[in-house]
Scaffold this motif. Structure first.
Motif, mmCIF file in Angstrom:
data_model
loop_
_atom_site.group_PDB
_atom_site.id
_atom_site.type_symbol
_atom_site.label_atom_id
_atom_site.label_comp_id
_atom_site.label_asym_id
_atom_site.label_seq_id
_atom_site.Cartn_x
_atom_site.Cartn_y
_atom_site.Cartn_z
ATOM 1 N N LEU A 148 35.598 47.994 45.913
ATOM 2 C CA LEU A 148 35.665 47.251 44.438
ATOM 3 C C LEU A 148 35.427 48.192 43.556
ATOM 4 N N GLY A 149 34.783 49.619 43.649
ATOM 5 C CA GLY A 149 34.607 50.450 42.700
ATOM 6 C C GLY A 149 35.966 51.170 42.421
ATOM 7 N N ALA A 150 36.857 51.167 43.510
ATOM 8 C CA ALA A 150 38.339 51.830 43.401
ATOM 9 C C ALA A 150 39.268 50.826 42.809
ATOM 10 N N ALA A 151 38.934 49.581 43.004
ATOM 11 C CA ALA A 151 39.755 48.613 42.131
ATOM 12 C C ALA A 151 39.286 48.622 40.791
ATOM 13 N N ASN A 152 38.004 48.676 40.412
ATOM 14 C CA ASN A 152 37.801 48.842 39.204
ATOM 15 C C ASN A 152 38.131 47.555 38.128
ATOM 16 N N ASP A 153 38.070 46.443 38.576
ATOM 17 C CA ASP A 153 38.418 45.117 38.188
ATOM 18 C C ASP A 153 37.041 44.275 37.750
ATOM 19 N N PRO A 154 36.298 44.219 36.692
ATOM 20 C CA PRO A 154 35.324 43.100 36.662
ATOM 21 C C PRO A 154 35.644 41.927 36.735
ATOM 22 N N ASP A 155 36.732 41.249 36.466
ATOM 23 C CA ASP A 155 37.048 40.095 36.573
ATOM 24 C C ASP A 155 37.199 39.694 38.314
ATOM 25 N N LEU A 156 37.936 40.790 38.802
ATOM 26 C CA LEU A 156 38.035 40.334 40.308
ATOM 27 C C LEU A 156 36.521 40.383 41.009
ATOM 28 N N VAL A 157 35.719 41.155 40.492
ATOM 29 C CA VAL A 157 34.244 41.127 41.314
ATOM 30 C C VAL A 157 33.550 39.934 40.758
ATOM 31 N N ARG A 158 33.763 39.439 39.505
ATOM 32 C CA ARG A 158 33.263 38.062 39.211
ATOM 33 C C ARG A 158 33.584 37.032 39.960
ATOM 34 N N ARG A 159 34.727 37.124 40.347
ATOM 35 C CA ARG A 159 35.442 35.758 41.095
ATOM 36 C C ARG A 159 34.824 36.186 42.469
ATOM 37 N N ILE A 160 34.653 37.133 43.113
ATOM 38 C CA ILE A 160 34.139 37.519 44.547
ATOM 39 C C ILE A 160 32.824 37.124 44.203
ATOM 40 N N GLY A 161 31.724 37.181 43.269
ATOM 41 C CA GLY A 161 30.417 36.752 43.207
ATOM 42 C C GLY A 161 30.647 35.265 43.266
ATOM 43 N N HIS A 162 31.349 34.542 42.514
ATOM 44 C CA HIS A 162 31.240 32.984 42.637
ATOM 45 C C HIS A 162 31.703 32.725 43.940
ATOM 46 N N ALA A 163 32.660 33.455 44.591
ATOM 47 C CA ALA A 163 32.984 32.740 45.876
ATOM 48 C C ALA A 163 31.937 32.950 47.099
ATOM 49 N N THR A 164 31.144 34.110 46.761
ATOM 50 C CA THR A 164 30.171 34.438 47.613
ATOM 51 C C THR A 164 29.019 33.520 47.490
ATOM 52 N N ALA A 165 28.592 32.936 46.184
ATOM 53 C CA ALA A 165 27.529 32.200 45.757
ATOM 54 C C ALA A 165 28.044 30.794 46.406
ATOM 55 N N ILE A 166 29.163 30.426 46.325
ATOM 56 C CA ILE A 166 29.586 29.227 46.809
ATOM 57 C C ILE A 166 29.198 29.188 48.485
ATOM 58 N N GLU A 167 29.671 30.207 49.033
ATOM 59 C CA GLU A 167 29.417 30.241 50.538
ATOM 60 C C GLU A 167 27.894 30.159 50.821
ATOM 61 N N VAL A 168 26.953 31.154 50.107
ATOM 62 C CA VAL A 168 25.673 30.988 50.269
ATOM 63 C C VAL A 168 24.877 29.752 50.039
ATOM 64 N N GLU A 169 25.259 29.057 48.959
ATOM 65 C CA GLU A 169 24.514 27.858 48.768
ATOM 66 C C GLU A 169 25.101 26.875 49.832
ATOM 67 N N ALA A 170 26.250 26.987 50.284
ATOM 68 C CA ALA A 170 26.626 25.850 51.113
ATOM 69 C C ALA A 170 25.728 25.974 52.334
ATOM 70 N N THR A 171 25.041 26.884 52.822
ATOM 71 C CA THR A 171 24.403 27.070 53.746
ATOM 72 C C THR A 171 22.712 26.685 53.568
ATOM 73 N N GLY A 172 22.391 26.211 52.226
ATOM 74 C CA GLY A 172 21.023 26.355 51.820
ATOM 75 C C GLY A 172 20.267 27.343 51.261
ATOM 76 N N ILE A 173 20.852 28.305 51.103
ATOM 77 C CA ILE A 173 20.239 29.459 50.473
ATOM 78 C C ILE A 173 20.217 29.766 49.043
ATOM 79 N N ASP A 174 19.155 30.045 48.434
ATOM 80 C CA ASP A 174 19.033 30.141 47.183
ATOM 81 C C ASP A 174 19.154 31.446 46.297
ATOM 82 N N TRP A 175 18.950 32.393 47.211
ATOM 83 C CA TRP A 175 18.769 33.782 46.390
ATOM 84 C C TRP A 175 19.474 34.733 47.088
ATOM 85 N N ASP A 176 20.306 35.582 46.630
ATOM 86 C CA ASP A 176 21.283 36.731 47.148
ATOM 87 C C ASP A 176 20.560 38.163 46.625
#
Length: 801
Positions: A148-176
């Motif tokens: 992701l550092g080679a991609a160097n795109d904050p918006d891309l990383v932000r969207r990845i963070g949101h997708a990760t948060a959704i999958e984490v919360e779907a399993t009942g976990i609160d904190w990454d």
């Protein structure tokens, strides 16, 4: 439904009705005049009615493998985690529904009524979702941070963070426990792939973007709301700057220069609203960070203005001078708020309670730490009258969101954006309609493409479709892309073919690893599978594209000299089609190096030196060609060989296999034999899972097999936990061939209970050393192994135990 909470603005309605086990209501008129003070008042009202024992429990974070729901109901831990090899109910490959079931079970246990009107404080679960929610089977596996550092795109990383948060919360976990904002300076560090870049100016905005993706932006309606989880900036600080790249090692230098380099990403993360910061294992100028008050309190809180909580890393407090895992007031006094104490939580709780009661730890400091924990829970909607069970909050239970088509498309976009073309004589992009041979054992191996922190802590190359469902290997992606263009694609791991190809794509690289097990003494890449394939194709006059999978830039001069194009593919994860997108030209090549690429194999910092073959920011565009001069192939490290270690730092050496008597394989020296006769699990000796505990049933065998034996002795660092009551036999020789045996029953009986010892087995004692080292036991036997190596000793040296 969980709503979002602003850090500085809390709903007046929520606060006016807030009560837990008799908590007084906060006056609504106070809300209007000073909204943030109301949060403070609410938290203070809870803390004022908590016993010392309950307060201390908020600072204790055990792992799920070491406690039960009954323990949660009794002790009321403030938080808990799953380790890299931990899964619900002892199954690290459990389906998502089991993760959620455990989350509900622990939550329910934590909110049982307490006596004497003491307030009930719900617990929270933390996990290492460092490139997607990759502890869970079926989750989207995003590229690691180095990519992701080679991609160097904050918006891309932000969207990845949101997708990760959704999958984490779907399993009942609160904190990454993410993002890692290390500014890695030495590729020999085994965590280099968790770093976005050697340049803090690139790390800071990308780390902040992931924080915003995980939590939402402060002030937005969904901040820490549905589909968001608590983020953690880690590891404060200097983890990427240790001497010789040694994990958990020493960082030295002028403190202001170190802060300017390694501390720079933290203000950006704090401005992005990060709620937690994790302390680092390393030392700064001799002082371990888990006990470094001037930095944890003075710099992080004072200078940088961080108002969240500081969590420790895996038993990191036990490394502070004068501390043990169960006795370390120094960390709390220095500014740590939560102790990550995976297994020894009971002993630490007892000593902390006693130290508060005897005044070693001031009550004011205890209350401060507890308040920080409760503030974060409150802001995240986990604490208060509207708090819900994990399965009922946000997207809890929405298993259709885990590994969804939308998230996998995002991962594919990230893979394509991170590919860096370093050399190209014109063979790229691949010509439409071409006959393409895809070679190398990594080409059709998603586990290898995903690296460490994938299902298991150290990752694995042996996962099948049951472990990595709905994923796309690099071969899968190339097959589909080449076929769609009218061409023909053939997979051949060993490079053989019947119809001569127009071009061969050779996929090879590092095997998966994680922290400290991935540390290397140099940057020489010793696995010659890719080198030999490239050499063979060159001799046959077949053009080649080298696709290198790695968690760091490495010395690749030999391979680059043989390839017509060379692509740094990093650790792309579950969507290999993103690699094919760039190789075929379907997606423009925009990836650029976030680390300098070394021109020598020695290791050490490359940034701001003349040692870079390709500098930070380098990368070719689609269709762009480059000069292809011959590169120097001298590497002293290669002449030194690979050493003799068979097992060390929690990792088996390449090529070493371990098998039980029934033929079951232990690829990571972990797991249980098919017949249940042998079980191997991680054990923390000096670091996380740097040793193994092996339990053998009567009549069982465990064998270590090398590719080829070298050296006239074995040296084993071991500890015996149970005294054998029947013969224990050591077997050496060759697998399937001649063997020698030695009765070691009395040696094992004598070693029981005496801690770690060294065993030396020589050819003078057993008569034959080949490539096999095995133990057979006629009684139940449990022992630990911390290291095993093949060495040369003087002729005639006898065995020693």
């Amino acid at each position: 439904m969980r709503t979002g909470f602003s850090i500085r603005a809390i709903s007046a309605v929520l606060l006016a009705s807030a009560s837990l086990a008799g908590c007084a209501t906060v006056p609504a008129d106070t809300v209007a005049s000073a909204p943030y003070a109301d949060e403070d008042a609410y938290v203070a009202s809870l803390v004022s009615r908590m016993s010392v024992e309950r307060k201390v429990a908020q600072l204790i974070q055990p792992q799920i493998n070491s406690f039960t729901a009954a323990d949660m109901a009794r002790y009321r831990f403030g938080s808990y985690l799953n380790g890299g090899n931990g899964g619900p109910y002892g199954d690290e490959f459990a389906p998502a529904s089991e993760w959620l079931r455990l989350a509900d079970e622990m939550y329910d246990a934590s909110v049982q009524p307490l006596a004497n009107g003491e307030p009930v404080i719900p617990t929270m679960w933390g996990t290492d979702a460092v490139h997607g929610h990759t502890n869970v089977v079926g989750a989207t596996i995003f590229p690691h941070n180095v990519a992701l550092g080679a991609a160097n795109d904050p918006d891309l990383v932000r969207r990845i963070g949101h997708a990760t948060a959704i999958e984490v919360e779907a399993t009942g976990i609160d904190w990454d426990f993410s993002p890692t904002v290390a500014v890695a300076q030495d590729g020999r560090w085994g965590r280099a792939y968790e770093s976005y870049s050697e340049d803090p100016a690139r790390v800071a905005p990308l780390g902040a973007a992931l924080v915003e993706g995980l939590q939402g932006r402060p002030g937005d309606a969904d901040f820490l709301g549905d589909g968001r989880v608590i983020a953690t900036a880690k590891h404060f600080f200097g983890d990427g700057g240790t001497t010789d790249g040694v994990d958990q090692g020493e960082v030295t230098g002028d403190i202001e220069a170190l802060i300017a380099l390694h501390g720079r990403p933290y203000p950006a993360a704090i401005d992005a609203g990060v709620q937690t910061v994790m302390a680092s294992f390393n030392s700064i100028n001799g002082a371990k960070m888990h006990g470094n008050g001037p930095l944890l309190t003075g710099v992080l809180r004072g200078r940088m203005g961080f108002d969240g909580l500081v969590v420790g890393d895996w038993n990191g407090h036990g490394q502070v001078q004068g501390c043990t895992v169960t006795n370390c007031p120094q960390s709390l006094l220095a500014g740590l708020d939560i102790y990550m104490v995976p297994d020894d939580w009971r002993g630490l709780m007892e000593t902390l309670v006693a130290q508060v009661n005897d005044g070693t730890i001031p009550m004011a400091r205890l209350d401060e730490a507890v308040s920080r924990v409760l503030h974060i829970k409150y802001r995240a909607g986990l604490l208060g009258p509207n708090a819900e069970r994990p399965s009922e909050r946000g997207v809890g239970g929405r298993f259709d969101l885990i590994g969804s088509a939308e998230h996998r498309a995002l991962a594919r976009e990230a893979v394509a954006a991170s590919q860096v073309i370093l050399r190209n004589d014109g063979v790229l992009p691949l010509r439409s309609g071409a006959n393409v041979l895809v070679a190398g054992s990594a080409a059709d191996n998603v586990g290898q493409a995903s690296g460490g922190w994938t299902l298991e802590w150290q990752g694995s190359t042996e996962y099948g479709d049951d472990r990595l469902p709905n994923t796309t290997s690099i071969w899968d992606g190339l097959r589909d892309a080449v076929t769609a263009s009218g061409g023909r694609a053939t997979l051949s791991a060993d490079g053989s073919f019947t119809a001569r190809p127009a071009v061969a794509v050779v996929v090879f690289g590092e095997k998966p690893y994680a922290e400290f097990a991935g540390d290397t003494r140099d940057l020489a890449f010793r696995d010659e599978e890719g080198l030999n394939l490239l050499r063979s194709f060159r001799e046959q006059g077949i053009p080649t594209v080298a696709v290198f999978l790695s968690g760091r830039p490495m010395w690749m001069n030999r391979e680059m000299n043989l390839a017509n194009a060379f692509v740094a593919s990093w650790l792309p994860g579950s969507e290999g089609a993103g690699v094919a997108d760039v190789l075929t030209g379907a997606v423009p090549a925009t990836g650029r190096l976030s680390f300098g690429w070394p021109n020598d194999c020695n290791g050490g910092p490359i940034a701001r030196t003349n040692r870079a073959l390709f500098p930070l920011g380098y990368g070719l565009a689609t269709g762009q060609t480059s000069a292809m001069p011959m590169l120097g192939e001298g590497c002293t490290a290669l002449l030194e060989g690979t050493g003799t270690a068979l097992f060390g730092s929690g990792r088996l050496a390449d090529g070493v296999t371990v098998r039980a008597g029934d033929g079951s394989s232990f690829s990571l020296l972990r797991g249980t034999a098919t017949d249940g006769s042998v079980t191997a699990r991680g054990f923390d000796r000096n670091a996380q899972e740097d040793a193994r505990e092996i339990a053998m049933r009567a009549g069982s065998q465990i064998a270590f097999v090398e590719p080829q034996g070298s050296g006239n002795a074995y040296r084993l660092t071991y500890e015996v936990l149970t005294r054998p009551t029947a013969p224990v036999t050591l077997v050496t020789g060759t697998e399937g061939g001649a063997t020698s045996t030695l009765d070691v029953t009395q040696h094992f009986a004598h070693a029981e209970g005496k801690g770690f010892r060294e065993m030396l087995i020589t050819d003078a004692c057993v008569g034959q050393l080949g490539n096999l080292f095995a133990l057979r036991t006629a009684s139940n036997l449990t022992f630990r192994i911390a290291g095993m190596e093949r060495i040369e000793v003087a002729e005639g040296t006898t065995c020693a135990f």
